[in-house]
Design an enzyme around this catalytic site. Structure first.
Site, PDB file in Angstrom:
ATOM      1  N   TYR A 103     -24.596  -4.799 -26.491  1.00  0.00           N
ATOM      2  CA  TYR A 103     -24.538  -4.179 -25.292  1.00  0.00           C
ATOM      3  C   TYR A 103     -25.363  -4.783 -24.136  1.00  0.00           C
ATOM      4  CZ  TYR A 103     -23.980  -0.265 -21.819  1.00  0.00           C
ATOM      5  OH  TYR A 103     -23.627   0.642 -20.798  1.00  0.00           O
ATOM      6  N   SER A 110     -24.118  -8.215 -23.033  1.00  0.00           N
ATOM      7  CA  SER A 110     -22.864  -8.100 -22.250  1.00  0.00           C
ATOM      8  C   SER A 110     -23.457  -7.694 -20.726  1.00  0.00           C
ATOM      9  CB  SER A 110     -22.046  -7.082 -22.927  1.00  0.00           C
ATOM     10  OG  SER A 110     -22.529  -5.900 -22.646  1.00  0.00           O
ATOM     11  N   LYS A 111     -24.238  -6.817 -20.799  1.00  0.00           N
ATOM     12  CA  LYS A 111     -24.705  -6.235 -19.350  1.00  0.00           C
ATOM     13  C   LYS A 111     -25.786  -7.328 -18.669  1.00  0.00           C
ATOM     14  CE  LYS A 111     -22.440  -2.438 -19.589  1.00  0.00           C
ATOM     15  NZ  LYS A 111     -21.146  -2.162 -18.541  1.00  0.00           N
TER      16      LYS A 111
HETATM   17  P1  NAP Z   1     -16.444   6.183 -20.839  1.00  0.00           P
HETATM   18  O1  NAP Z   1     -16.554   7.531 -20.622  1.00  0.00           O
HETATM   19  O2  NAP Z   1     -16.282   5.649 -22.550  1.00  0.00           O
HETATM   20  O3  NAP Z   1     -15.149   5.548 -20.231  1.00  0.00           O
HETATM   21  C1  NAP Z   1     -15.032   4.164 -20.391  1.00  0.00           C
HETATM   22  C2  NAP Z   1     -13.500   3.973 -19.974  1.00  0.00           C
HETATM   23  O4  NAP Z   1     -13.293   2.596 -20.282  1.00  0.00           O
HETATM   24  C3  NAP Z   1     -12.433   4.816 -20.852  1.00  0.00           C
HETATM   25  O5  NAP Z   1     -11.501   5.646 -20.381  1.00  0.00           O
HETATM   26  C4  NAP Z   1     -12.128   3.759 -21.764  1.00  0.00           C
HETATM   27  O6  NAP Z   1     -10.656   3.976 -22.287  1.00  0.00           O
HETATM   28  C5  NAP Z   1     -11.829   2.555 -20.872  1.00  0.00           C
HETATM   29  N1  NAP Z   1     -11.637   1.266 -21.523  1.00  0.00           N
HETATM   30  C6  NAP Z   1     -12.604   0.880 -22.599  1.00  0.00           C
HETATM   31  N2  NAP Z   1     -11.986  -0.500 -23.246  1.00  0.00           N
HETATM   32  C7  NAP Z   1     -11.090  -1.056 -22.045  1.00  0.00           C
HETATM   33  C8  NAP Z   1     -10.312  -1.875 -21.821  1.00  0.00           C
HETATM   34  N3  NAP Z   1     -10.462  -2.905 -22.811  1.00  0.00           N
HETATM   35  N4  NAP Z   1      -9.442  -1.937 -20.964  1.00  0.00           N
HETATM   36  C9  NAP Z   1      -9.435  -1.042 -20.055  1.00  0.00           C
HETATM   37  N5  NAP Z   1     -10.228   0.103 -20.148  1.00  0.00           N
HETATM   38  C10 NAP Z   1     -10.946   0.346 -21.164  1.00  0.00           C
HETATM   39  O7  NAP Z   1     -17.754   5.152 -20.498  1.00  0.00           O
HETATM   40  P2  NAP Z   1     -18.727   5.809 -19.293  1.00  0.00           P
HETATM   41  O8  NAP Z   1     -19.776   6.284 -19.764  1.00  0.00           O
HETATM   42  O9  NAP Z   1     -18.133   6.289 -18.260  1.00  0.00           O
HETATM   43  O10 NAP Z   1     -19.217   4.108 -18.672  1.00  0.00           O
HETATM   44  C11 NAP Z   1     -18.306   3.602 -17.693  1.00  0.00           C
HETATM   45  C12 NAP Z   1     -19.259   2.245 -17.370  1.00  0.00           C
HETATM   46  O11 NAP Z   1     -20.731   2.624 -17.039  1.00  0.00           O
HETATM   47  C13 NAP Z   1     -19.352   1.318 -18.544  1.00  0.00           C
HETATM   48  O12 NAP Z   1     -19.342  -0.081 -18.048  1.00  0.00           O
HETATM   49  C14 NAP Z   1     -20.795   1.648 -19.026  1.00  0.00           C
HETATM   50  O13 NAP Z   1     -21.296   0.355 -19.812  1.00  0.00           O
HETATM   51  C15 NAP Z   1     -21.672   1.780 -17.785  1.00  0.00           C
HETATM   52  N6  NAP Z   1     -22.843   2.499 -17.932  1.00  0.00           N
HETATM   53  C16 NAP Z   1     -22.728   3.788 -18.328  1.00  0.00           C
HETATM   54  C17 NAP Z   1     -24.043   4.714 -18.335  1.00  0.00           C
HETATM   55  C18 NAP Z   1     -23.920   6.017 -19.011  1.00  0.00           C
HETATM   56  O14 NAP Z   1     -25.071   6.571 -19.139  1.00  0.00           O
HETATM   57  N7  NAP Z   1     -22.772   6.551 -19.547  1.00  0.00           N
HETATM   58  C19 NAP Z   1     -24.890   4.073 -18.144  1.00  0.00           C
HETATM   59  C20 NAP Z   1     -25.111   2.843 -17.701  1.00  0.00           C
HETATM   60  C21 NAP Z   1     -23.901   2.159 -17.722  1.00  0.00           C
HETATM   61  P3  NAP Z   1     -10.642   5.000 -23.584  1.00  0.00           P
HETATM   62  O15 NAP Z   1     -10.956   6.136 -23.659  1.00  0.00           O
HETATM   63  O16 NAP Z   1      -8.876   4.495 -24.129  1.00  0.00           O
HETATM   64  O17 NAP Z   1     -11.372   3.996 -24.696  1.00  0.00           O
END
Ligand code: NAP
Length: 252
Positions: free
Chosen positions: A159, A162-163
């Site tokens: 991860y 990637s980031k």
């Molecule tokens: P999440 O709730 O898991 O949502 C991610 C979404 O992306 C889901 O709807 C998922 O679909 C979709 N997805 C996964 N693979 C995909 C693909 N190949 N093509 C299209 N859509 C796809 O994640 P989140 O926590 O909201 O995070 C969103 C972003 O913020 C990510 O890039 C994450 O790395 C970043 N981030 C999050 C945090 C945190 O604290 N949550 C912190 C830093 C960065 P499915 O549900 O069908 O799998």
């Protein structure tokens, strides 16, 4: 409905992985500013549900099913959006996953999948959307990175790579695209209350909370507000930057 603060009326914003989590909060924030939002996600059912929840509030939204890792799919998807909406003003590369494991135990598949979706997916969507933005001589691309891409984390080498890759990719694209009027920036969220962080062990969450100067986790809405700013002309002189939104966890 939230009062519009940014001049985003009539703008078309595509957000990947936006059926739920941070992506959905970003979509909702843009919709509340009177932009047209395009929800992109993997499953038809969840895309439709997200679109309905926005249109039900009187917002302008549509949905597309698409896997960000497929160049063919994303090319057709962006072409369909341009045909329907006349152009794409902003792309938010938000789709991302985790497959955590200590490095010695990390399976090749866990490494490959995270790099493919998070980093290669960002490359695919950026390349495909840029063709349209270049012709229009304007646009804003926002890549959702992570503080883990800056500081690293045990158990998240895939991860973090990637980031960190997204941050370097953002700078290169910003340099390549600047003369075409297209800005590219990254957001590095810290610990944000979502389903993704809900799966983290309690002790990990507690140890990070201690290290956060503002002593709390952020919300998806915090990230969404920064996206609005980076999409709007208010940030017209900002490109190639990675802005951490992390309560002060990383400072440099
Ligand atoms: P999440 O709730 O898991 O949502 C991610 C979404 O992306 C889901 O709807 C998922 O679909 C979709 N997805 C996964 N693979 C995909 C693909 N190949 N093509 C299209 N859509 C796809 O994640 P989140 O926590 O909201 O995070 C969103 C972003 O913020 C990510 O890039 C994450 O790395 C970043 N981030 C999050 C945090 C945190 O604290 N949550 C912190 C830093 C960065 P499915 O549900 O069908 O799998």
């Amino acid at each position: 409905m939230e009062t519009a603060k940014y001049n985003l009326q009539g703008k078309t914003v595509v957000i990947t992985g936006s059926a739920r989590g941070i992506g959905f909060a970003i979509a909702e924030a843009f919709a509340a500013q009177n932009a047209h939002v395009v929800i992109v996600d993997l499953a038809r059912e969840s895309v439709d549900k997200a679109v309905q929840s926005l249109t039900g509030k009187g917002y302008s939204a549509s949905g597309q099913v698409g896997d960000v890792t497929s160049g063919e799919v994303m090319e057709a998807l962006f072409a369909a959006v341009v045909a329907e909406c006349g152009g794409i003003d902003c792309l938010v590369n938000n789709a991302g996953i985790t497959r955590d494991n200590l490095l010695l135990r990390m399976k090749q598949e866990e490494w490959d999948l995270v790099i493919r979706i998070n980093l290669s997916g960002t490359f695919v969507c950026t390349q495909k959307v840029f063709r349209h933005m270049m012709k229009a001589r304007g646009g804003s691309i926002i890549n959702i990175a992570s503080v883990i891409g800056i500081m690293g984390n045990a158990g998240q080498a895939n991860y973090a790579a990637s980031k960190g890759g997204i941050i370097a990719f953002t700078k290169s694209c910003a340099k390549e695209f600047a003369s075409r009027g297209v800005r590219v920036n990254a957001i590095a969220p810290g610990f944000i209350e979502t389903e993704m962080t809900a799966t983290l062990p309690e002790e990990v969450v507690a140890s990070y909370a201690k290290a956060i100067p503002l002593q709390k986790m952020g919300t998806p809405a915090d990230v969404a507000r920064l996206c609005l700013f980076l999409a709007a002309d208010d940030s017209a002189y900002i490109t190639g930057q990675t802005i951490a939104i992390d309560g002060g966890l990383t400072m440099h």
